[in-house]
Design an enzyme around this catalytic site. Sequence first.
Site, short mmCIF file in Angstrom:
data_model
loop_
_atom_site.label_atom_id
_atom_site.label_comp_id
_atom_site.label_asym_id
_atom_site.label_seq_id
_atom_site.Cartn_x
_atom_site.Cartn_y
_atom_site.Cartn_z
N THR A 1 0.23 -2.53 -10.47
CA THR A 1 -0.85 -2.97 -11.38
C THR A 1 -1.89 -3.81 -10.63
OG1 THR A 1 0.26 -5.04 -11.91
CG2 THR A 1 0.80 -3.13 -13.28
N ASP B 1 2.83 -10.91 5.64
CA ASP B 1 3.65 -10.18 6.62
C ASP B 1 3.30 -10.61 8.05
OD1 ASP B 1 5.07 -8.80 4.75
OD2 ASP B 1 3.80 -7.03 4.81
N ASP C 1 -1.91 -7.49 5.93
CA ASP C 1 -1.18 -8.33 4.97
C ASP C 1 -0.91 -9.68 5.60
OD1 ASP C 1 1.12 -9.57 3.62
OD2 ASP C 1 1.09 -7.75 2.42
N ARG D 1 1.41 -10.12 -5.80
CA ARG D 1 0.56 -9.12 -6.44
C ARG D 1 1.40 -7.88 -6.68
NH1 ARG D 1 -4.90 -7.17 -3.54
NH2 ARG D 1 -3.38 -5.99 -2.37
#
Length: 209
Positions: free
Chosen positions: A108, A203, A200, A104
């Site tokens: 944006t 991660d 995340d 991602r």
Amino acid sequence: MENVFVFDHPLIQHKISLMRDKRTTTKEFRELVNEVAMLMAYEVTRDMPLKEVEIETPVAIARTRVLAGKKLALVPILRAGLGMVDGMLSLIPMAKVGHIGLYRDPKTLEPVEYYCKLPDDIEEREIVVLDPMLATGGSASAAISFLKKKGINSIKFMCLIAAPEGIERLHNDHPDVPIFCAAQDDRLNDHAYIVPGLGDAGDRLFGTK
Ligand code: PRP
Ligand code: URA
């Protein structure tokens, strides 16, 4: 919402709670993703068709049932979807695995494709797309559009945590695709992270932050 299934099994809920805890280590997080994916595999495959066969037991002939119909392929969205593959394969060892790499863009928030490798016979298979997080829904929707362009129409989406925004986007873009998740959270924050979520997922799985 139609075609959205939130699994409320106590074992799944317990393990998702442990995953949310920021003190959970990478090793523990990886094990938990694996375990939850395995538990979810049990539910996601509930509608697989069966056929009757005759099997000779040591005692008599048994009329009994085995899986029929299409075989499965798992398509994890890289990176974080990889964490769900082994758990699924432990219940469905004959499934083939394709990979779609998307990240991602942090500015944006749009998904960018960087890798794709799918099994040759993928059009003949039922597909389960795997990604732990359904946030804006952009990554899942792009991956599924990509698969549909290849002529694949039998697709399910399985994630661990879904935001309402992601469910709505995916459902609008692909109403034919059932969404299976372990938890539906409250909302997205300004960075399009799921709240409360688990941070995340990539991660946390791979220890990159
Ligand atoms: C995460 C996650 C999803 C995506 C969800 O991946 O694993 O693929 O974000 O967000 P969306 O619903 O708003 O598209 P990320 O892009 O962080 O890449 P990674 O798996 O490589 O960490
Ligand atoms: N991707 C993640 O890994 N976590 C989120 O909360 C949103 C997107």
